[in-house]
Design a protein around this motif. Structure first.
Motif, PDB file in Angstrom:
ATOM      1  N   VAL A 289       1.183   3.785  15.095  1.00  0.00           N
ATOM      2  CA  VAL A 289       0.135   4.811  14.490  1.00  0.00           C
ATOM      3  C   VAL A 289       0.092   4.307  12.814  1.00  0.00           C
ATOM      4  CG1 VAL A 289      -0.169   6.966  13.771  1.00  0.00           C
ATOM      5  CG2 VAL A 289       0.334   6.420  16.329  1.00  0.00           C
ATOM      6  N   MET A 290       1.337   4.226  12.367  1.00  0.00           N
ATOM      7  CA  MET A 290       1.298   3.701  11.090  1.00  0.00           C
ATOM      8  C   MET A 290       1.794   2.455  10.574  1.00  0.00           C
ATOM      9  SD  MET A 290       2.346   7.516   9.711  1.00  0.00           S
ATOM     10  CE  MET A 290       1.896   7.567   7.908  1.00  0.00           C
ATOM     11  N   GLY A 291       2.279   1.650  11.455  1.00  0.00           N
ATOM     12  CA  GLY A 291       2.941   0.398  11.518  1.00  0.00           C
ATOM     13  C   GLY A 291       4.324   0.249  11.168  1.00  0.00           C
ATOM     14  N   HIS A 292       5.099   1.367  10.694  1.00  0.00           N
ATOM     15  CA  HIS A 292       6.178   1.132  10.667  1.00  0.00           C
ATOM     16  C   HIS A 292       7.155   2.603  10.733  1.00  0.00           C
ATOM     17  CE1 HIS A 292       6.551  -2.584   8.781  1.00  0.00           C
ATOM     18  NE2 HIS A 292       5.676  -2.432   7.954  1.00  0.00           N
ATOM     19  N   PHE A 293       8.340   2.583  11.167  1.00  0.00           N
ATOM     20  CA  PHE A 293       8.953   4.045  11.157  1.00  0.00           C
ATOM     21  C   PHE A 293      10.185   4.246  10.065  1.00  0.00           C
ATOM     22  CE2 PHE A 293      11.871   7.123  13.018  1.00  0.00           C
ATOM     23  CZ  PHE A 293      11.049   8.159  12.788  1.00  0.00           C
ATOM     24  N   TYR A 294      11.009   3.275  10.065  1.00  0.00           N
ATOM     25  CA  TYR A 294      12.182   3.408   9.268  1.00  0.00           C
ATOM     26  C   TYR A 294      11.762   3.499   7.432  1.00  0.00           C
ATOM     27  CZ  TYR A 294      15.846   3.490  12.594  1.00  0.00           C
ATOM     28  OH  TYR A 294      16.843   4.022  13.726  1.00  0.00           O
ATOM     29  N   PRO A 295      10.982   2.416   7.418  1.00  0.00           N
ATOM     30  CA  PRO A 295      10.564   2.576   5.737  1.00  0.00           C
ATOM     31  C   PRO A 295       9.753   3.757   5.600  1.00  0.00           C
ATOM     32  CG  PRO A 295       9.997   0.521   6.968  1.00  0.00           C
ATOM     33  CD  PRO A 295      10.414   1.356   7.904  1.00  0.00           C
ATOM     34  N   LEU A 296       9.157   4.522   6.436  1.00  0.00           N
ATOM     35  CA  LEU A 296       8.623   5.723   6.182  1.00  0.00           C
ATOM     36  C   LEU A 296       9.395   6.859   6.252  1.00  0.00           C
ATOM     37  CD1 LEU A 296       5.293   5.236   8.396  1.00  0.00           C
ATOM     38  CD2 LEU A 296       5.266   4.952   5.793  1.00  0.00           C
ATOM     39  N   VAL A 297      10.418   6.993   7.083  1.00  0.00           N
ATOM     40  CA  VAL A 297      11.360   7.944   7.167  1.00  0.00           C
ATOM     41  C   VAL A 297      12.013   7.966   5.897  1.00  0.00           C
ATOM     42  CG1 VAL A 297      13.244   8.873   8.265  1.00  0.00           C
ATOM     43  CG2 VAL A 297      11.547   7.987   9.510  1.00  0.00           C
ATOM     44  N   TYR A 298      12.519   6.864   5.330  1.00  0.00           N
ATOM     45  CA  TYR A 298      13.399   6.719   4.284  1.00  0.00           C
ATOM     46  C   TYR A 298      12.791   6.560   2.909  1.00  0.00           C
ATOM     47  CZ  TYR A 298      17.257   7.298   7.722  1.00  0.00           C
ATOM     48  OH  TYR A 298      18.053   7.557   8.399  1.00  0.00           O
ATOM     49  N   SER A 299      11.294   6.675   3.170  1.00  0.00           N
ATOM     50  CA  SER A 299      10.649   6.624   1.489  1.00  0.00           C
ATOM     51  C   SER A 299       9.838   7.850   1.696  1.00  0.00           C
ATOM     52  CB  SER A 299       9.852   5.457   1.388  1.00  0.00           C
ATOM     53  OG  SER A 299       8.777   5.506   2.520  1.00  0.00           O
ATOM     54  N   ALA A 300      10.365   9.083   2.091  1.00  0.00           N
ATOM     55  CA  ALA A 300       9.655  10.497   2.004  1.00  0.00           C
ATOM     56  C   ALA A 300       9.477  10.529   0.587  1.00  0.00           C
ATOM     57  CB  ALA A 300      10.810  11.205   2.531  1.00  0.00           C
ATOM     58  N   THR A 301       8.300  11.320   0.405  1.00  0.00           N
ATOM     59  CA  THR A 301       7.897  11.573  -1.210  1.00  0.00           C
ATOM     60  C   THR A 301       8.883  12.603  -1.450  1.00  0.00           C
ATOM     61  OG1 THR A 301       5.578  11.457  -0.564  1.00  0.00           O
ATOM     62  CG2 THR A 301       6.248  13.177  -2.146  1.00  0.00           C
ATOM     63  N   SER A 302       9.311  12.132  -2.805  1.00  0.00           N
ATOM     64  CA  SER A 302      10.801  12.692  -3.361  1.00  0.00           C
ATOM     65  C   SER A 302      10.450  14.320  -3.555  1.00  0.00           C
ATOM     66  CB  SER A 302      11.192  11.831  -4.461  1.00  0.00           C
ATOM     67  OG  SER A 302      10.580  12.441  -5.518  1.00  0.00           O
ATOM     68  N   TRP A 303      11.766  14.749  -3.546  1.00  0.00           N
ATOM     69  CA  TRP A 303      11.766  16.168  -3.699  1.00  0.00           C
ATOM     70  C   TRP A 303      11.222  16.529  -5.258  1.00  0.00           C
ATOM     71  CZ3 TRP A 303      12.093  19.978  -0.666  1.00  0.00           C
ATOM     72  CH2 TRP A 303      12.732  19.989   0.541  1.00  0.00           C
ATOM     73  N   ARG A 304      11.656  15.591  -6.365  1.00  0.00           N
ATOM     74  CA  ARG A 304      11.173  15.882  -7.410  1.00  0.00           C
ATOM     75  C   ARG A 304       9.597  15.971  -7.375  1.00  0.00           C
ATOM     76  NH1 ARG A 304      12.432  11.644 -11.819  1.00  0.00           N
ATOM     77  NH2 ARG A 304      12.585  10.177 -10.115  1.00  0.00           N
ATOM     78  N   SER A 305       8.829  15.095  -6.609  1.00  0.00           N
ATOM     79  CA  SER A 305       7.399  15.181  -6.468  1.00  0.00           C
ATOM     80  C   SER A 305       6.903  16.503  -5.736  1.00  0.00           C
ATOM     81  CB  SER A 305       7.023  14.069  -5.709  1.00  0.00           C
ATOM     82  OG  SER A 305       5.734  13.997  -5.318  1.00  0.00           O
ATOM     83  N   VAL A 306       7.799  17.058  -4.749  1.00  0.00           N
ATOM     84  CA  VAL A 306       7.561  18.259  -4.214  1.00  0.00           C
ATOM     85  C   VAL A 306       7.662  19.295  -5.033  1.00  0.00           C
ATOM     86  CG1 VAL A 306       8.439  19.972  -2.474  1.00  0.00           C
ATOM     87  CG2 VAL A 306       8.131  17.452  -1.688  1.00  0.00           C
ATOM     88  N   VAL A 307       8.673  19.371  -6.038  1.00  0.00           N
ATOM     89  CA  VAL A 307       8.955  20.566  -6.908  1.00  0.00           C
ATOM     90  C   VAL A 307       7.913  20.547  -7.690  1.00  0.00           C
ATOM     91  CG1 VAL A 307      10.479  21.343  -8.801  1.00  0.00           C
ATOM     92  CG2 VAL A 307      11.252  20.518  -6.551  1.00  0.00           C
ATOM     93  N   ALA A 308       7.426  19.443  -8.275  1.00  0.00           N
ATOM     94  CA  ALA A 308       6.168  19.207  -9.425  1.00  0.00           C
ATOM     95  C   ALA A 308       4.920  19.595  -8.802  1.00  0.00           C
ATOM     96  CB  ALA A 308       6.222  17.942 -10.155  1.00  0.00           C
ATOM     97  N   GLU A 309       4.597  19.434  -7.543  1.00  0.00           N
ATOM     98  CA  GLU A 309       3.072  19.121  -6.917  1.00  0.00           C
ATOM     99  C   GLU A 309       2.956  20.207  -5.577  1.00  0.00           C
ATOM    100  OE1 GLU A 309       0.885  17.852  -8.895  1.00  0.00           O
ATOM    101  OE2 GLU A 309       2.175  16.373 -10.134  1.00  0.00           O
ATOM    102  N   THR A 310       3.833  20.619  -5.031  1.00  0.00           N
ATOM    103  CA  THR A 310       3.609  21.119  -3.756  1.00  0.00           C
ATOM    104  C   THR A 310       3.233  22.544  -3.912  1.00  0.00           C
ATOM    105  OG1 THR A 310       5.054  19.551  -2.733  1.00  0.00           O
ATOM    106  CG2 THR A 310       4.337  21.352  -1.255  1.00  0.00           C
ATOM    107  N   ASP A 311       2.356  23.098  -3.337  1.00  0.00           N
ATOM    108  CA  ASP A 311       2.007  24.451  -3.151  1.00  0.00           C
ATOM    109  C   ASP A 311       2.627  25.142  -1.688  1.00  0.00           C
ATOM    110  OD1 ASP A 311       0.297  24.738  -5.579  1.00  0.00           O
ATOM    111  OD2 ASP A 311      -1.135  23.653  -4.225  1.00  0.00           O
TER     112      ASP A 311
END
Ligand SMILES: Nc1nc2c(c(=O)[nH]1)N[C@H]1C(S)=C(S)[C@@H](COP(=O)(O)OP(=O)(O)OC[C@H]3O[C@@H](n4cnc5c(=O)[nH]c(N)nc54)[C@H](O)[C@@H]3O)O[C@H]1N2
Ligand SMILES: Nc1nc2c(c(=O)[nH]1)N[C@H]1C(S)=C(S)[C@@H](COP(=O)(O)OP(=O)(O)OC[C@H]3O[C@@H](n4cnc5c(=O)[nH]c(N)nc54)[C@H](O)[C@@H]3O)O[C@H]1N2
Ligand SMILES: [Mo]
Length: 768
Positions: free
Chosen positions: A157-179
């Motif tokens: 579906v997205m070409g890879h799995f491990y690189p996506l799992v372990y490159s999740a958008t960081s918590w810093r980004s979530v804290v700054a941007e997520t609603d």
């Protein structure tokens, strides 16, 4: 050894300072830089040198007296004879030669799945595989118990799995941007205690707290309220387990019906949306997958589903999908549906938005790590190319030559004569243990490297006693944690236990391949080799590491985080032609021609709802949630003081809703029997309104303690839930395990059975 106050060790659950006096460990304190240390670590101290410790090589009596293949049915019940290392090495060498000579190396199964211990050089599996590769190779295993369905479907579906799992958008980004943070399976902090290969600082608790303080609204979609920490003030939605796919389809349908999907994103970054949409609307099968359709399947109000869908497109939304959702029947579909939902919301690649695979499944998810290009102990070349999907082990043992399908291939099971495990515990991790135990009688020989007399060791023929990290020198480093740590040998191993590497070096010598196995290097030289190569490859990526001597001097080293908060698939979003995904279309595939070509009725070519083999919609029983244990890692240290304190009467705790308890006359603390057609186990009741009605929760990890009840039915007295779980593949695509799709019944236990104390088997000493 002299008294020391300055020792360091690392484990999958943290880094610890260790003090010794008179050759014994007197204290184990969490690393001072860790804001949220795990209590799991010191649980090892009282069992390092107790009766459950394996101190000498041991051979099952019938096997020793009558040779390979003798009375496999007595595995797990028979006495062991302790032998010298010389004799053990000779026996293993001769048996490997016999099996290779008569049946070929493909008859050796050394897939040996499991977590072993931290420490790069002494990693048990790497040493086992390196050794068996020196003598012609082995049948291996592919993928994991953690998320096999994801490992196979997501690359389509997205070409890879491990690189996506372990490159999740960081918590810093979530804290700054997520609603809005919509967490299927929650953000379980109990799981974030762990990371394979070692942990420096535990980051998940502070991250969730910071997000909540920054105003991120959490929605915990889980049968357990505790899956998002209380301080986060999460909204709790508890659909029936194993129905998330239907819920996600209901969300997708709402977006489509109300024209809320991001058409630009779908056009630019995905393919096949029209085919998926035709399924959503019912154009293809006459059933619209609307919120009204999903509501009775999930047992959630349709308005709640519609409302959640609308909120997901109002602001920045992160969708987290727990690994647990792969460990259920058709687990592929839950992951694919979540990706489709995130695509319709259209925020993949934006800060704080999109999808993440399992925040807090392990400590590493969402940290801003400049990835360490770690070099492991080389395993050499395996001359045998055959493998099995890891969770098909019982099928393989039961059915040599039998046909099965896997990810588009027609395959046959090998004929396994010798099984070798080092660093994993199938009597913990596999489903339907009664069935596995019957299949386990078939191989002619089972060898296990272990340090404690758990069910794996007791079900082996030749047991080779290994050390634990506190008894050996090593380096903790992984490509998933920014901390490196020196690991000191704090104490001498008891008895004749040896490091795994030395165990294999000894057998290699007996077989004339010592030079191939060690390449003439001592353990110290190997540690230096691994570290220096890692340092070199890090330097090529502009990550500066201290020299080994400097690291040893300092004790630990932290790789600094990236400057910018990491955002998953940012490059793809910015330029999908310049950074295409590794799929046939280069886009996210919401319909897969490749999967369509396989023609699997149990894995259709787009996200779809398929009824699980066992779930509450069948109208009977309780859904068993055998999730990860809070007080340990899988079965590790179940016998140690910390875990024993969590289970005062020796039985695993089963949490259930007061309504379900009342309907069965069960009170808090009652002794329970949990059962279904596959088996039974004992448990102690804990009543809680934090568990969805209809669901019972019992963590994995209690040491399998087989017994038969008065009617002759096999079960487990400690409370290992895997005597109850179903052993079936997720689908022909991934053949992953489905532990989380399991129906049981619960009643007051009147068997009079008690858990057996943790103890070794009967040991006979001779000829030493
Ligand atoms: N019902 C149910 N079952 C599940 C799951 C579930 O959610 N529900 N989860 C599944 C998942 S995700 C996983 S990953 C598996 C985990 O399953 P495993 O990884 O197999 O479980 P562990 O208990 O960690 O097994 C590690 C073994 O290695 C041994 N060991 C530790 N250090 C060393 C060493 O240095 N050398 C050697 N030779 N041995 C060592 C330990 O004593 C232990 O027996 O379980 C799976 N099973
Ligand atoms: N302390 C500790 N931490 C661990 C481990 C351990 O043994 N001990 N094991 C590690 C390993 S190997 C792995 S793979 C990860 C696993 O990480 P996960 O797979 O995420 O772990 P689980 O605890 O099985 O599941 C997380 C939560 O998902 C919820 N859940 C289960 N089924 C469903 C469902 O059908 N729908 C919804 N909505 N929710 C569901 C459960 O309530 C459960 O608490 O954890 C790692 N962390
Ligand atoms: Mo796992």
């Amino acid at each position: 050894m002299s008294d020391r106050k300055d020792l360091l060790t690392s484990a999958h659950w943290g880094t610890y300072r260790v003090e010794t006096r008179d050759g014994r460990i007197t204290s184990m304190r969490p690393f001072e830089a860790d804001p949220d240390p795990s209590p799991i670590g010191p649980g090892i101290l009282d069992v390092l040198d107790g009766p459950t410790r394996i101190k000498r090589p041991a051979v099952r009596k019938s096997w020793l007296e009558q040779g390979p293949g003798a009375r496999g049915d007595l595995r797990g019940q028979e006495a062991f004879v302790e032998v010298s290392w010389d004799e053990a090495e000779r026996l293993v060498a001769a048996e490997l030669d016999r099996v290779r000579g008569t049946h070929g190396n493909g008859a050796i199964y050394a897939g040996s799945y499991g977590w072993a211990s931290a420490g790069r050089f002494n990693h048990a599996q790497s040493n086992l595989k390196r050794f068996v590769n020196c003598v012609g190779g082995f049948t291996s295993s592919v993928n994991t118990y953690s998320f096999a369905a994801g490992e196979v479907i997501v690359p389509h579906v997205m070409g890879h799995f491990y690189p996506l799992v372990y490159s999740a958008t960081s918590w810093r980004s979530v804290v700054a941007e997520t609603d809005l943070f919509v967490a299927f399976g929650g953000v379980p902090l109990k799981n974030g205690q762990i990371a394979q290969g070692g942990v420096g600082r535990h980051v998940q608790r502070d991250a969730v707290k910071a997000a909540a303080q920054a105003g991120v609204r959490f929605v915990n979609i889980s049968p357990l309220r505790s899956d998002v920490m209380e301080e986060a003030g999460a909204e709790w939605l508890a659909p029936r387990p194993s129905t998330d796919t239907a819920l996600m389809l209901g969300l997708c349908h709402t977006l489509l019906a109300e024209g809320l999907q991001d058409g630009d994103f779908l056009a630019r970054y995905t393919t096949g949306f029209d085919r998926f949409a035709a399924y959503l609307t019912g154009e293809t099968d006459g059933v619209a997958k609307s919120a009204d359709w999903a509501a009775p399947i999930c047992d959630l109000p349709a308005d709640t589903i519609r409302d959640l869908a609308r909120r997901m497109v109002k602001g920045r939304t992160m969708i987290s999908i727990a690994w647990a959702l792969t460990r259920q029947d058709h687990g592929e579909m839950a992951y694919w549906a979540a990706i489709a939902l995130a695509s319709m919301v259209g925020q993949i690649g934006l800060p704080g938005g999109g999808i993440g695979f399992g925040y807090s499944a392990v400590n590493a998810i969402g940290n801003d790590l400049a990835r360490l290009p770690m070099i492991a102990l080389p395993q050499g070349q395996n001359a045998v190319t055959d493998y099995v999907p890891v969770a098909r082990i019982t099928d393989m043992l039961e059915n040599p030559g039998g046909a099965y399908e896997f990810d588009g291939q027609h395959r046959t099971y090998p004929d396994i004569r010798l099984v070798w495990w080092a660093g994993g515990n199938p009597f913990h991790h596999h489903q339907d243990l009664n069935r596995m135990r019957r299949a386990w009688t078939k191989p002619e020989t089972v060898i296990a490297n272990e340090w404690c007399w758990n069910a794996l060791a007791k079900h082996a023929d030749i047991v080779l006693p290994c050390t634990v990290p506190l008894e050996r020198t090593d380096i903790a480093m992984t490509n998933r944690d920014p901390w490196l740590a020196r690991m000191d040998k704090a104490v001498e191993p008891p008895g004749e236990a040896r490091d795994d590497h030395m165990i294999f070096a000894g057998i290699a010598r007996a077989m004339g391949v010592e030079e191939a196995f060690t390449e003439g290097r001592t353990p110290e030289e190997w540690i230096r080799w691994i570290y220096d190569r890692t340092r070199q490859s890090a330097a090529e990526r502009e990550i500066e590491l201290p020299s080994l001597d400097e690291l040893r001097e300092k004790g630990t080293h932290q790789i600094p985080p990236s400057e910018e908060p990491h955002v998953m698939l940012k490059g793809f979003r910015a330029d999908p032609d310049g950074h295409p995904l590794d799929t046939p279309s280069g886009r996210i595939e919401l319909f897969s021609e490749v999967i369509a070509g396989f023609g699997y009725d149990d894995c259709p070519p787009h996200p779809a709802w398929l009824e699980p083999a066992e779930w509450l919609g069948q109208g009977r029983g309780l859904h068993l949630m055998s999730n990860q244990p809070k007080g340990k890692l899988h079965s590790q240290l179940d016998h140690g003081a910390h875990c024993r304190s969590l289970r005062p009467d020796g039985r695993e705790v089963l949490s259930l809703h007061p309504e379900d308890a009342a309907a069965r006359g069960i009170g808090d603390g009652d002794r329970l029997r949990v059962f279904n057609a596959r088996g039974w186990c004992l448990a102690t009741a804990a009543l809680s309104d934090g568990v969805r009605p209809g669901v019972v929760q019992m963590a994995t990890g209690a040491w399998y303690d087989p017994a038969v009840d008065a009617e002759g039915r096999p079960g487990c007295r400690h409370g290992n839930p895997n005597v109850l779980t179903l052993d079936k593949g997720t689908s022909r695509l991934a053949q992953g395990p489905i532990a989380h799709s399991c129906i049981v019944e619960v009643e007051i236990d009147r068997s009079g059975l008690e858990p057996a104390p943790f103890a070794p088997p009967q040991l006979v000493t001779r000829g030493r």
